[in-house]
Design a protein around this motif. Structure first.
Motif, PDB file in Angstrom:
ATOM      1  N   THR A  30      34.702  42.793  38.427  1.00 31.45           N
ATOM      2  CA  THR A  30      34.402  42.846  37.007  1.00 31.45           C
ATOM      3  C   THR A  30      33.496  44.025  36.700  1.00 31.45           C
ATOM      4  N   LYS A  31      33.651  44.556  35.468  1.00 32.19           N
ATOM      5  CA  LYS A  31      32.869  45.700  34.994  1.00 32.19           C
ATOM      6  C   LYS A  31      32.967  46.879  35.965  1.00 32.19           C
ATOM      7  N   GLN A  32      34.201  47.207  36.335  1.00 31.65           N
ATOM      8  CA  GLN A  32      34.447  48.285  37.286  1.00 31.65           C
ATOM      9  C   GLN A  32      34.830  49.564  36.550  1.00 31.65           C
ATOM     10  N   LYS A  33      34.409  50.682  37.098  1.00 30.98           N
ATOM     11  CA  LYS A  33      34.780  51.997  36.554  1.00 30.98           C
ATOM     12  C   LYS A  33      36.067  52.458  37.246  1.00 30.98           C
ATOM     13  N   LEU A  46      45.890  44.982  38.501  1.00 31.15           N
ATOM     14  CA  LEU A  46      45.950  44.469  37.137  1.00 31.15           C
ATOM     15  C   LEU A  46      44.614  44.725  36.460  1.00 31.15           C
ATOM     16  N   ALA A  47      44.622  45.529  35.398  1.00 32.02           N
ATOM     17  CA  ALA A  47      43.403  45.900  34.671  1.00 32.02           C
ATOM     18  C   ALA A  47      43.361  45.123  33.358  1.00 32.02           C
ATOM     19  N   ILE A  48      42.379  44.219  33.233  1.00 24.95           N
ATOM     20  CA  ILE A  48      42.298  43.327  32.075  1.00 24.95           C
ATOM     21  C   ILE A  48      41.121  43.720  31.194  1.00 24.95           C
ATOM     22  N   GLU A  49      41.412  43.924  29.906  1.00 28.18           N
ATOM     23  CA  GLU A  49      40.387  44.221  28.907  1.00 28.18           C
ATOM     24  C   GLU A  49      40.304  43.046  27.943  1.00 28.18           C
ATOM     25  N   LEU A  50      39.094  42.545  27.699  1.00 38.07           N
ATOM     26  CA  LEU A  50      38.905  41.406  26.795  1.00 38.07           C
ATOM     27  C   LEU A  50      37.962  41.734  25.645  1.00 38.07           C
ATOM     28  N   ASP A  51      37.806  42.978  25.314  1.00 40.95           N
ATOM     29  CA  ASP A  51      36.796  43.374  24.340  1.00 40.95           C
ATOM     30  C   ASP A  51      37.109  42.975  22.907  1.00 40.95           C
ATOM     31  N   PRO A  70      47.675  47.806  32.815  1.00 42.31           N
ATOM     32  CA  PRO A  70      46.678  47.390  31.822  1.00 42.31           C
ATOM     33  C   PRO A  70      47.214  46.282  30.909  1.00 42.31           C
ATOM     34  N   ILE A  71      46.369  45.289  30.681  1.00 43.37           N
ATOM     35  CA  ILE A  71      46.705  44.240  29.696  1.00 43.37           C
ATOM     36  C   ILE A  71      45.467  43.907  28.901  1.00 43.37           C
TER      37      ILE A  71
END
Length: 71
Positions: A30-33, A46-51, A70-71
């Motif tokens: 989590t919170k990876q660059k 799998l790159a998950i964005e929940l912003d 990305p999802i």
């Protein structure tokens, strides 16, 4: 490794997903660059964005070029 999701750095949706993943014993970061951009969750590629804001098209294109979904 358990991630402490109770800190001020995580929004409620991130805490919920993190707990569900932990309970399911799914390994995640989590919170990876990645490419200089912060990703909320990484599960393998799998790159998950929940912003809660619209996805950045350019960022998603760059992630796809590097083999991420990305999802």
């Amino acid at each position: 490794m358990r991630v402490n999701l109770n800190t001020k750095y995580y929004k409620k949706p991130e805490r919920i997903l993190g707990r569900l993943l932990q309970e399911s014993r799914i390994k995640f970061l989590t919170k990876q660059k990645v490419l200089g951009k912060e990703i909320d969750f990484l599960i393998g590629k799998l790159a998950i964005e929940l912003d809660g804001h619209p996805q950045e098209t350019k960022k998603n294109e760059e992630l796809i070029k590097e083999g991420y979904m990305p999802i």
